[in-house]
Design an enzyme around this catalytic site. Sequence first.
Site, mmCIF file in Angstrom:
data_model
loop_
_atom_site.group_PDB
_atom_site.id
_atom_site.type_symbol
_atom_site.label_atom_id
_atom_site.label_comp_id
_atom_site.label_asym_id
_atom_site.label_seq_id
_atom_site.Cartn_x
_atom_site.Cartn_y
_atom_site.Cartn_z
ATOM 1 N N PHE A 1 45.761 48.262 45.057
ATOM 2 C CA PHE A 1 46.640 47.091 45.097
ATOM 3 C C PHE A 1 46.205 46.179 43.948
ATOM 4 O O PHE A 1 45.003 46.032 43.689
ATOM 5 C CB PHE A 1 46.497 46.349 46.435
ATOM 6 N N TYR B 1 40.513 40.800 44.009
ATOM 7 C CA TYR B 1 40.980 41.989 43.295
ATOM 8 C C TYR B 1 39.895 42.469 42.315
ATOM 9 O O TYR B 1 39.460 43.623 42.356
ATOM 10 C CB TYR B 1 42.286 41.687 42.544
ATOM 11 N N ARG C 1 49.232 28.656 36.042
ATOM 12 C CA ARG C 1 49.072 29.458 37.262
ATOM 13 C C ARG C 1 47.582 29.488 37.592
ATOM 14 O O ARG C 1 46.762 29.742 36.705
ATOM 15 C CB ARG C 1 49.601 30.877 36.976
#
Length: 329
Positions: free
Chosen positions: A76, A141, A282
Amino acid sequence: MNVLVVGGAGYIGSHCVRQLLAAGHRPVVLDNLVFGHRQAVAPEIPFYDGDLGDPAVVAPILKDEQIELVMHFAAFAYVGESVTEPRKYYENNFVATLRLLETMLDNGVSKFVFSSTCATYGEPDTLPMVETLPQAPINPYGQTKLDVENCLKAFAHAYGLSFAAFRYFNAAGAAEDGSIGEDHKPETHLIPLVIDAATGRRENIKIFGTDYDTPDGTCLRDYVHVDDLSRAHIAVFDKLNEPGAGYFYNLGTGRPNSVREIINAVEAVTGLKVPVVEADRRAGDPPALYADSSKAQAELGWEIKYTEVKDIIATAWKWHQAHPNGFDD
Ligand code: UFG
């Protein structure tokens, strides 16, 4: 070689399958199709729909297909989601990978090629980024990828696993013939989103931050063609003949492009105007990430075919024109 490509129906995996065929190898694909696309894999290639973390699925494939090496692309990769749902990331990216490695070792398969990421470095102190930089990921991640890297080192030492881990920068582009390409749902990556804004499928592209300490105020990234990435994975095979050998390589072109430069390049390639909205930064975006990949070039003879970002975008544009809805067309 007989190569099991785990995640071979995903974006990078499916391109690697085609490069394996072109180089005379025999790819076999395992993919649970959560994010992968069955249509991304040619019908003549052996295909198994199943989970990499399930030994009851993986062990028979290793045996029946006489697998000699495993490549693993099935992670992922939504950075934001990894912060809000870390369980998913530890489970799929780390725990399932551990199961895969155990199944390999239990069945006498000891060569492994792993998709890692520049996200294992976090925010680098120096640029361009070399493999010896400290690794301090800033999200789960990147952490799960680093955890696998560390596991690989220990397994090489203890069990004679031989491995290569490639730390990708920004994978981009599509197969030259336009037949397969990038199709993430949801899509978060810059180049496909800018193309969608150019064609009117999206209203606009939001630039996340225009006040960075970079030449034009927008973030710099290193966009590297997916077929160039794939070729490095095959170039490393010979080095994995030595039991216990382990290698880490950065894969990027070393040429940074800003968000504005990408938008301009998409306009030049497509001949279309891209509506732009300047937005806030972001969270978690480092200002600049680009690779020093001289180690891969020197040790693997890795040659970067797509050195210009316009040429990378041209392949993405060809894929998009042929498949505006991705693999759903
Ligand atoms: N960006 C925008 N607008 C958008 C989307 C992206 O301005 O709508 C900007 C981002 O802020 C960033 C650049 O475009 O500066 C590239 O963003 P991507 O999301 O395409 O890629 P990232 O550099 O964030 O992510 C890449 C890989 C990830 C990987 C990550 C590791 O695509 O899979 O590097 O840091 F996890």
